[in-house]
Design an enzyme around this catalytic site. Structure first.
Site, short mmCIF file in Angstrom:
data_model
loop_
_atom_site.label_atom_id
_atom_site.label_comp_id
_atom_site.label_asym_id
_atom_site.label_seq_id
_atom_site.Cartn_x
_atom_site.Cartn_y
_atom_site.Cartn_z
N GLU A 125 -7.29 -3.92 5.71
CA GLU A 125 -7.60 -5.30 6.11
C GLU A 125 -6.74 -5.71 7.30
OE1 GLU A 125 -6.73 -9.78 4.53
OE2 GLU A 125 -7.54 -8.41 3.01
N SER A 224 -4.01 -3.14 -2.88
CA SER A 224 -2.95 -4.08 -2.55
C SER A 224 -2.90 -5.21 -3.56
CB SER A 224 -3.20 -4.65 -1.14
OG SER A 224 -2.35 -5.74 -0.86
#
Length: 528
Positions: A125, A224
């Site tokens: 990301e 994450s």
């Protein structure tokens, strides 16, 4: 042993949307390639691999007969451009909240500001976000790293700074970072880009871990979101991170066990963990049914449960929620659509998420709601639609004072009269029961209010129709139109975004005193 499952466990909106799209493409017989793994969960990735999905980081290596899919983490502008060049029909499933950060990064470049981003520099990301920034930028993963950057580059305090965060960044750490940077930087523009679902998940993690002896976090090691949950839990109690049920530890004694899962963990794995706990803990006196019952005793009104539909009647739906009490959903709590019939909304055997409305221990019943859970999920979708200025479709279910109510899935969106039609004064009742396209122009979760505009979409559609009309219009070409109005000298006809005028002398070979002698408003006519 008391077991409690976090209500926020499992797929978030963005991941669910992306994974669902890949399976949908496969079900339609498409060959699919994803830009990087679609999800940070090895079991979903393996299942997709078994169905023929290939993973590529470079669009040039994707075969031409494959549909390319961008995962929810998003990609850099460079990769997007390569996809557009080679795979014009690629599917962009970037999470709308990540797209928002892309726009912030791009804006920092155009406004000559420094882009500072809180996140894990190696996370896809973050790599994708930075790939949309062409100016000066810095990435930091903690307050400590931020302070090091500010100390090393003291001139930053004099520049305009755009500050944003990875959607899964720890909220507590973000607040510390804000406190530090505000002390030294005055030209600071802060963008709140941590996903709402992430913030809620982290807040629940803090509360649940403080009230548990042991926490079990289910999720992929590369996730994450999952790793950040684990960091929260281990500060408050003994915690275990697992990817699947066979990694469960042996737990003994009269303890409280909390279970949660990251945003990349499918419901099937969470369920398998719950079921397996009865086998892992063989020395416990409680069997699995009793243990699960104990964990659900704490469920009160306004808490969520999952249930399986066991029977349907015209007035209510009965569900099994894994408790001794009988669960039922009144027809009014199934859907926000007043015309929807129970059998059209759910089927026997469906597993659905529900909200507890009321418990009656004397009668042994639990009243549940499906529409309220759907509405909760709908807020994320509606906010995402507003962020992206996306055109959505809904049904006009009610004409009210000052406008109409449109039902989008389970969400009720108010369309003011001024935004419901192209021209003022048009009868709103003509919209009742119709499917309409609209944009979301305002969302206020606190007031539970969403406002939309049909008019903006109609104007765009009309403009597009006009451009198409004028690009190929020519004399002697035939058209079909609808009569809009009549005057003494002729009739005005809508030719699809453009009004044409038929002079009274062109309405008939015979002499006509008034256009109404030949046609009326609403008639479809062939003209040239």
């Amino acid at each position: 042993m008391i077991v409690k499952l976090a209500s926020s466990a499992g797929f978030c909106y963005g991941v669910d949307r992306a994974v669902g799209k890949v399976y949908d493409l496969l079900d339609k017989g498409k060959k699919v390639s994803t830009i990087g793994p679609i999800i940070h969960n090895p079991f979903i990735v393996e299942d997709l691999n078994n169905r023929g999905v290939i993973i590529e980081d470079d669009p040039d290596r994707i075969p031409n007969d494959y549909t390319a899919v961008i995962r929810s983490h998003g990609v850099s502008e460079y990769i997007e451009n390569k996809l557009k060049k080679k795979h014009s029909e690629f599917v962009d499933m970037t999470c709308p909240f990540v797209k928002k950060i892309h726009r912030v990064a791009q804006k920092s470049t155009t406004e000559n500001a420094v882009f500072m981003f809180a996140g894990d520099i190696d996370h896809p990301e973050v790599i994708g976000v930075i790939g949309h920034c062409k100016g000066e930028h810095y990435v930091f993963s903690s307050e400590k790293e931020l302070n090091e950057i500010l100390n090393d580059f003291s001139e930053l305090c004099k520049k305009n700074i755009f500050l944003a965060a990875q959607t899964t960044f720890l909220k507590n750490e973000w607040n510390k970072c804000l406190k530090s940077i505000k002390k030294v930087c005055t030209n600071l523009f802060i963008f709140d880009t941590i996903c709402n679902a992430t913030a809620e998940r982290q807040a629940e993690a803090e509360s649940l871990s403080r009230n548990s002896d042991v926490m079990i976090v289910v999720g992929g090691k590369e996730s994450s979101n999952t790793s950040k949950l684990y960091d929260i839990y281990r500060k408050n109690c003994k915690s275990y991170g697992i990817e699947k049920a066979d990694e469960l530890p042996l737990l003994e004694g009269n303890i409280k066990v909390g279970i949660t899962a990251g945003a990349s963990t499918p419901a099937s794995i969470i369920k398998e963990v719950l079921v397996t706990m009865s086998d892992v803990n063989q020395n416990q006196e409680l069997n699995f049914e009793e243990m699960l019952e104990e964990s659900l005793k704490s469920l009160n009104t306004d808490e969520k449960v999952r249930g399986i539909v066991v029977s349907i009647s015209p007035t209510e739906v009965y569900v099994d929620v894994g408790r001794k009490q009988a669960g039922f959903i009144p027809a009014s709590e199934l859907s926000n659509d007043p015309d929807a019939k129970p059998e059209d909304v759910v089927k026997v055997g469906d597993e659905i998420e529900l909200l507890i409305m009321k418990t009656n221990d004397q009668e042994g019943t639990i009243m549940l709601s499906k529409r309220r859970v759907d509405a909760m999920k709908g807020w994320d979708e509606i906010e995402a639609a507003q962020e992206n200025q996306e055109i959505v479709t809904g049904k006009v279910i009610e004409v009210v004072k000052g406008g109409v109510i449109v039902l989008k899935d389970a969400m009720r969106i108010f369309i003011p009269a001024s935004q419901a039609t192209v021209s003022r004064g048009e009868d709103l009742n003509d919209l009742s029961g119709k499917e309409v396209n609209f944009r979301v122009i305002e969302v206020n979760r606190q007031r539970r209010r969403a406002v939309g505009s049909i008019r903006s979409v109609l104007i765009e559609e009309r403009k597009a129709a006009q451009e198409k009309f004028w690009s190929d219009v020519e004399e002697n070409k035939h058209y079909t139109g609808k009569v809009k109005s009549l005057t003494n000298f002729g009739a005005f006809v809508d030719l699809g975004g453009v009004d044409g005028m038929i002079h009274i002398s062109e309405l008939s070979w015979n002499r006509v005193k008034h256009p109404s002698d030949v046609i009326k408003v609403g008639d479809t006519v062939d003209v040239y």
